[in-house]
Enzyme design. Sequence first.
Site, mmCIF file in Angstrom:
data_model
loop_
_atom_site.group_PDB
_atom_site.id
_atom_site.type_symbol
_atom_site.label_atom_id
_atom_site.label_comp_id
_atom_site.label_asym_id
_atom_site.label_seq_id
_atom_site.Cartn_x
_atom_site.Cartn_y
_atom_site.Cartn_z
ATOM 1 C CE LYS A 1 -3.899 0.867 1.103
ATOM 2 N NZ LYS A 1 -4.605 0.564 2.349
ATOM 3 C CG HIS A 2 -0.595 4.692 -0.221
ATOM 4 N ND1 HIS A 2 -1.008 5.457 -1.291
ATOM 5 C CD2 HIS A 2 -1.719 4.336 0.444
ATOM 6 C CE1 HIS A 2 -2.318 5.569 -1.267
ATOM 7 N NE2 HIS A 2 -2.775 4.895 -0.234
ATOM 8 C CG ASN B 1 14.579 6.854 9.064
ATOM 9 O OD1 ASN B 1 15.533 6.689 8.325
ATOM 10 N ND2 ASN B 1 14.495 7.870 9.913
ATOM 11 C CG HIS C 1 13.849 7.693 0.272
ATOM 12 N ND1 HIS C 1 12.861 8.011 1.174
ATOM 13 C CD2 HIS C 1 14.978 7.541 1.005
ATOM 14 C CE1 HIS C 1 13.364 8.079 2.385
ATOM 15 N NE2 HIS C 1 14.642 7.797 2.324
#
Length: 399
Positions: free
Chosen positions: A75-76, A239, A399
Amino acid sequence: MSSGSHNYLHQFDLKYGCNPHQKPAAVHSLNEQGLPCEVLNGQPGYINLLDALNAWQLVHELDQALVLPAAASFKHLSPAGAAVSIPLDDELADVYGCNNLNLSPLATSFIRARGADPLSSFGDFIALSRKVDLCTATLIRKTISDGIIAPGYDSDALNLIKEKKDGEYVILKADLEYTAPEIEYRELNGLVFSQLRNTIKINQNSLLAKVVTKKKGIPLEAIRDLIISSITLKYTQSNSVGYALDGQMIGIGAGQQSRVDCTKLAGRKAETWYLRQHPKVMKLPFLENTASIERTNARILFIEGGLTDNELQNWQRLFESPVEPLTQEEKETWLSNLKGVSLSSDAFFPFRDNIDQASKRGVSYIVQPGGSRRDNEVIKAADEYDMAMAFSGIRLFHH
């Protein structure tokens, strides 16, 4: 790369970008191999595809590392759950609502991945490391999710999954022969970033060669769980900290600015996972026609408590008789039985508070990169709790 900068070899249109008003949207490739997956059904959106590609890499790497069917719920851009196929005991099968089912190995990994944090998995993107069989497809057919990626589908399984969302369910077939380019690119605000892909191999040798605590022994089951947790964090927004037990993630703390907040967030999820197995939770007197998703939500509310009068009244309507939430004493007594948990961190622990938090959630084994100025303080804390901790030297920011 910018769509106006290159003559792309391959591309297809997306439903929309991050938000419905961000149209047009498309995915492009300069790779002569083509695209890493094929769309078999539906039209994926921008986030769907980001979730699918991250999730696929995760399960594929887990399967390669442990030679077990693997599953992930995304999710996301972060996993809500990830697991490999370890047989379920009767108690956990009951918690996951599959105690009367004859599960295939792939279905078992799926149940574990999606059952750990069902609230976060609601409306997820599913990834499976092996060909989808009818048993697994039958379970997927009943879930609320946006799509799936897998390396293949049995014909009856594919036909069943295609029925989801009135025939618009996104189904992707991953290409097992696809190799991503060595350099990856990203465009942001008119700038193009490039970097070497994170191709580091995570295994026992790379993770656990340097055990820095007094306690050195790490059993095979914990080694497996440390590998699962570390590979999961490799594809989790940083993180991040992850707790694993019995072949599955039981708590993931993602995208927090403070590392101890990651440890706390993942720890609270691990606590909820374990408290769902409390006898008082398992014996809640649900009315016979209560839907499975309502049962799951009610059990978690029952564990968390702190409801308003209106919430409590709405909650009680699901039961044949009034029930009282777990007391703090009951929670603490039950949680004291949680042992042998493995924890991974995508970067070093700067303070011992992370170890203190982990100790409250049954953590016995830790792997982290090391390299903090306070490493000695962190090692001392682990020794106080009789934990085994390894410094891998591998940072896993994503990221």
